[in-house]
Write a protein that holds these residues in place. Structure first.
Motif, short mmCIF file in Angstrom:
data_model
loop_
_atom_site.label_atom_id
_atom_site.label_comp_id
_atom_site.label_asym_id
_atom_site.label_seq_id
_atom_site.Cartn_x
_atom_site.Cartn_y
_atom_site.Cartn_z
N ASP A 15 38.11 4.49 -33.23
CA ASP A 15 39.02 3.64 -32.44
C ASP A 15 38.54 3.50 -30.99
O ASP A 15 39.25 3.86 -30.05
CB ASP A 15 40.45 4.21 -32.53
N HIS A 17 37.69 0.54 -29.63
CA HIS A 17 38.31 -0.68 -29.07
C HIS A 17 37.47 -1.28 -27.93
O HIS A 17 38.00 -1.62 -26.86
CB HIS A 17 39.75 -0.39 -28.61
N ASP A 57 38.03 0.34 -35.98
CA ASP A 57 38.45 -0.21 -34.69
C ASP A 57 37.37 0.05 -33.63
O ASP A 57 37.65 0.50 -32.51
CB ASP A 57 39.81 0.37 -34.23
N HIS A 195 42.76 5.25 -36.71
CA HIS A 195 43.95 4.41 -36.70
C HIS A 195 45.15 4.98 -35.96
O HIS A 195 45.84 4.25 -35.25
CB HIS A 195 44.35 4.07 -38.15
N HIS A 197 45.30 7.24 -33.57
CA HIS A 197 45.06 7.57 -32.16
C HIS A 197 45.75 8.88 -31.76
O HIS A 197 46.33 8.99 -30.67
CB HIS A 197 45.54 6.43 -31.24
N TYR A 268 49.19 -3.77 -27.77
CA TYR A 268 48.33 -3.29 -28.84
C TYR A 268 48.30 -4.26 -29.97
O TYR A 268 48.54 -4.56 -30.78
CB TYR A 268 48.75 -1.89 -29.29
FE LIG Z 1 42.85 1.70 -33.17
#
Ligand SMILES: [Fe+2]
Length: 268
Positions: A15, A17, A57, A195, A197, A268
């Protein structure tokens, strides 16, 4: 890659991002800065690794540029790396760019006495996850072909509830089907996900089910609605897999929480 009967050291990051442009921010923070900082921390604390896994992610609003910069950063570690998609990713673009001798989107690997299986839980256009029949059959097939290997399954979405209602609305919606396949194979030792976090570490039906902190912002545990955590800092997971099926795992985080996190953001 280490094919001997020695311990394997796996680095999991998740994640990230990463944004289309360098210096862009999301929820108030520069995700790329923290991605780099977490990798630096991992290399300082636990290098060398036999394999890096990135559990989805990787990009926020995926673009060629974001994936190219991730590739460049990972290639500096000079360690094999396998990436799988999360709900924010562009799977096709990932497969196109993460296609080098070191970094790939391959779906299965045998390392010593372990089999690592990488599943795609993405449902295009929605944040929740689902494992298609094809993915479930692939898993079943891998596990049935290698009954003498201990198995680790990596997948983006979580397959057990977190106690955060908003997050659990986005878990693998057919996780019972996943557990039905896994129930046939006592050699499955670990499922590790991204996912959520946040940290997860649950023993379920003989399997250790792990969730790993994001390399950027964290979600507040046990929150019924979307809420960012301004205390927990970005981090990574390291796993040591022994040839007899035992394993150890640790989480390590940056020493400081995120600066400039927009805690009330609903983006988000
Ligand atoms: Fe994420």
């Amino acid at each position: 890659m280490n094919e001997l009967m020695t311990d394997l050291s796996i680095l999991q990051i998740t994640d990230c991002h990463i944004l289309p442009c360098l210096n862009e921010t999301f929820l108030g923070i520069n995700t790329e800065h923290y991605f780099q900082a977490v990798i630096e921390l991992a290399l300082t604390e636990n290098c060398p690794f036999d394999l890096i896994i990135v559990t989805g992610d990787l990009a926020q609003n995926p673009s060629q540029g974001s994936y190219q910069r991730i590739l460049k950063q990972i290639e500096t570690i000079e360690t094999p790396c396998i990436c799988l998609p999360g709900n924010h990713d562009d799977t096709q673009l990932m497969q196109q760019i993460f296609n080098t001798p070191l970094v790939s989107c391959r779906k299965q690997i045998l390392l010593g006495n372990w089999q690592l299986i990488f599943l795609n839980s993405q449902v295009k256009g929605v944040p929740s996850g689902r494992l298609s029949n094809q993915e479930l059959c692939f898993l079943d097939d891998c596990l049935s072909k290698h009954p003498n290997h201990h198995a680790l399954i990596a997948v983006h979405h979580h397959c057990l509830e977190t106690k955060s209602a908003w997050m659990d609305a986005m878990m693998i919606e057919n996780s019972l089907e996943l557990w039905t396949v896994i129930g046939k194979y006592p050699n499955v030792k670990i499922i590790t996900t991204g996912h959520i976090h946040q940290l997860m570490d649950i023993e379920h039906e003989g399997v250790r089910v792990l969730g790993t902190p994001s390399t950027c912002f964290q979600f507040k545990p046990d929150s019924p609605t979307f809420s960012l955590d301004n205390i927990a800092s970005p981090g990574y997971r390291q796993m040591t897999l022994s040839s007899d099926g035992r394993f150890k795992t640790l989480i390590s985080r940056l020493p400081e929480p995120l600066k400039d996190l927009q805690i009330d953001s609903l983006g988000y």
